[in-house]
Design a protein around this motif. Structure first.
Motif, PDB file in Angstrom:
ATOM      1  N   GLN A  16       0.505   1.899  -1.399  1.00 50.65           N
ATOM      2  CA  GLN A  16      -0.206   0.835  -0.699  1.00 50.65           C
ATOM      3  C   GLN A  16      -0.571   1.212   0.738  1.00 50.65           C
ATOM      4  O   GLN A  16      -1.288   0.472   1.413  1.00 50.65           O
ATOM      5  CB  GLN A  16       0.631  -0.440  -0.701  1.00 50.65           C
ATOM      6  N   VAL A  17      -0.098   2.357   1.200  1.00 50.56           N
ATOM      7  CA  VAL A  17      -0.359   2.778   2.574  1.00 50.56           C
ATOM      8  C   VAL A  17      -1.858   2.896   2.865  1.00 50.56           C
ATOM      9  O   VAL A  17      -2.284   2.763   4.015  1.00 50.56           O
ATOM     10  CB  VAL A  17       0.387   4.096   2.901  1.00 50.56           C
ATOM     11  N   PHE A  71      10.337   1.025   4.960  1.00 52.83           N
ATOM     12  CA  PHE A  71      10.176  -0.413   5.085  1.00 52.83           C
ATOM     13  C   PHE A  71       8.702  -0.729   5.264  1.00 52.83           C
ATOM     14  O   PHE A  71       7.980   0.018   5.920  1.00 52.83           O
ATOM     15  CB  PHE A  71      10.973  -0.944   6.284  1.00 52.83           C
ATOM     16  N   GLY A  72       8.275  -1.840   4.684  1.00 50.69           N
ATOM     17  CA  GLY A  72       6.894  -2.251   4.818  1.00 50.69           C
ATOM     18  C   GLY A  72       6.799  -3.666   5.352  1.00 50.69           C
ATOM     19  O   GLY A  72       7.679  -4.489   5.101  1.00 50.69           O
ATOM     20  N   GLU A  77      -0.102 -10.025   0.131  1.00 43.73           N
ATOM     21  CA  GLU A  77      -0.059  -8.801  -0.679  1.00 43.73           C
ATOM     22  C   GLU A  77      -0.512  -7.566   0.100  1.00 43.73           C
ATOM     23  O   GLU A  77      -0.497  -6.456  -0.433  1.00 43.73           O
ATOM     24  CB  GLU A  77      -0.963  -8.970  -1.911  1.00 43.73           C
ATOM     25  N   THR A  78      -0.896  -7.745   1.345  1.00 47.20           N
ATOM     26  CA  THR A  78      -1.448  -6.648   2.140  1.00 47.20           C
ATOM     27  C   THR A  78      -0.374  -5.948   2.957  1.00 47.20           C
ATOM     28  O   THR A  78       0.323  -6.598   3.750  1.00 47.20           O
ATOM     29  CB  THR A  78      -2.545  -7.175   3.093  1.00 47.20           C
ATOM     30  N   LEU A  79      -0.254  -4.641   2.767  1.00 48.63           N
ATOM     31  CA  LEU A  79       0.656  -3.839   3.582  1.00 48.63           C
ATOM     32  C   LEU A  79       0.020  -3.681   4.960  1.00 48.63           C
ATOM     33  O   LEU A  79      -1.066  -3.115   5.099  1.00 48.63           O
ATOM     34  CB  LEU A  79       0.902  -2.464   2.950  1.00 48.63           C
ATOM     35  N   THR A  80       0.674  -4.196   5.971  1.00 53.39           N
ATOM     36  CA  THR A  80       0.142  -4.170   7.337  1.00 53.39           C
ATOM     37  C   THR A  80       0.831  -3.132   8.207  1.00 53.39           C
ATOM     38  O   THR A  80       0.322  -2.791   9.269  1.00 53.39           O
ATOM     39  CB  THR A  80       0.295  -5.540   8.000  1.00 53.39           C
ATOM     40  N   MET A  99       5.787   5.564  11.430  1.00 51.27           N
ATOM     41  CA  MET A  99       5.670   4.219  12.003  1.00 51.27           C
ATOM     42  C   MET A  99       4.181   3.967  12.234  1.00 51.27           C
ATOM     43  O   MET A  99       3.567   4.560  13.123  1.00 51.27           O
ATOM     44  CB  MET A  99       6.428   4.101  13.308  1.00 51.27           C
ATOM     45  N   TYR A 100       3.592   3.135  11.386  1.00 46.62           N
ATOM     46  CA  TYR A 100       2.169   2.826  11.467  1.00 46.62           C
ATOM     47  C   TYR A 100       1.966   1.334  11.257  1.00 46.62           C
ATOM     48  O   TYR A 100       2.568   0.752  10.357  1.00 46.62           O
ATOM     49  CB  TYR A 100       1.370   3.583  10.399  1.00 46.62           C
ATOM     50  N   VAL A 101       1.103   0.749  12.070  1.00 43.64           N
ATOM     51  CA  VAL A 101       0.720  -0.649  11.914  1.00 43.64           C
ATOM     52  C   VAL A 101      -0.806  -0.694  11.905  1.00 43.64           C
ATOM     53  O   VAL A 101      -1.465  -0.067  12.732  1.00 43.64           O
ATOM     54  CB  VAL A 101       1.292  -1.530  13.049  1.00 43.64           C
ATOM     55  N   SER A 102      -1.350  -1.440  10.967  1.00 41.81           N
ATOM     56  CA  SER A 102      -2.795  -1.567  10.825  1.00 41.81           C
ATOM     57  C   SER A 102      -3.409  -2.156  12.096  1.00 41.81           C
ATOM     58  O   SER A 102      -2.832  -3.042  12.738  1.00 41.81           O
ATOM     59  CB  SER A 102      -3.103  -2.451   9.623  1.00 41.81           C
ATOM     60  N   ALA A 103      -4.592  -1.663  12.450  1.00 39.05           N
ATOM     61  CA  ALA A 103      -5.254  -2.029  13.704  1.00 39.05           C
ATOM     62  C   ALA A 103      -5.310  -3.545  13.932  1.00 39.05           C
ATOM     63  O   ALA A 103      -5.017  -4.026  15.029  1.00 39.05           O
ATOM     64  CB  ALA A 103      -6.664  -1.437  13.733  1.00 39.05           C
ATOM     65  N   GLU A 104      -5.670  -4.295  12.916  1.00 44.43           N
ATOM     66  CA  GLU A 104      -5.809  -5.748  13.044  1.00 44.43           C
ATOM     67  C   GLU A 104      -4.490  -6.433  13.408  1.00 44.43           C
ATOM     68  O   GLU A 104      -4.488  -7.527  13.976  1.00 44.43           O
ATOM     69  CB  GLU A 104      -6.342  -6.316  11.724  1.00 44.43           C
TER      70      GLU A 104
END
Length: 175
Positions: A16-17, A71-72, A77-80, A99-104
């Motif tokens: 889901q990444v 950890f997510g 349902e969206t992996l952020t 360690m990544y977080v979606s821009a939004e």
């Protein structure tokens, strides 16, 4: 505001990444300068190329078969966001390997929530210290500094010899 749920991920969940948009406009970078970090102005665009994730997925799946936790952060349902830790890279030392977080979703507290999961996981595994080799962007280095990490000049903790451009940082964990 977002309704975020943090959950432990399995190897199959990692696919889901691709939902995470890692794009970013960077105007501040860091580089080592002796025993200190030096900030400098730069203009860098980080893209959200799917090939980036493909290159990491096999490595992450292998790590989860070994001694790692993932950890997510989910908004429905969206992996952020995603965060991973590898336990026992050295005696008493665990390493944050993702360690990544979606821009939004940046600046919403998701990274901090994911970080706390990593720190709890490290403490449960008996770690006394956390290590991270992070991208030299102002946002990444700034985040780890805000969590109590310090620049680790001459670190020998890294598990990846190809991280020469990255910034090594450590944090001592309190019991």
């Amino acid at each position: 505001m977002f309704e975020i749920e943090i959950t432990k991920l399995s190897s199959s969940d990692l696919e889901q990444v691709y939902q995470i948009d890692r794009s970013e406009s960077v105007d501040k970078m860091y580089r080592p300068s002796g025993d200190e970090l030096e900030a400098y102005d730069d203009s860098v665009e980080v893209s959200s190329d799917p090939a980036f994730w493909k290159n990491l997925l096999n490595w992450w799946k292998d790590e989860l078969k070994g001694n790692a936790d993932a950890f997510g952060a989910f908004d429905g349902e969206t992996l952020t966001g995603i965060a991973m830790i590898k336990h026992g890279i050295r005696d008493g030392v665990d390493q944050i390997i993702a360690m990544y977080v979606s821009a939004e979703y940046r600046l919403s507290g998701i990274a901090r929530s994911l970080y706390f999961e990593l720190e709890d996981s490290a403490k449960a595994a008996g770690a006394k210290q956390l290590f991270v080799s992070t991208e030299p962007t102002g946002s990444a280095v700034g985040f780890y500094l805000s969590q109590g990490f310090q620049f680790d000049a001459g670190s020998s903790c890294s598990i990846d010899e190809n991280e020469e451009h990255e910034i090594p940082m450590v944090k001592r964990l309190k019991s």
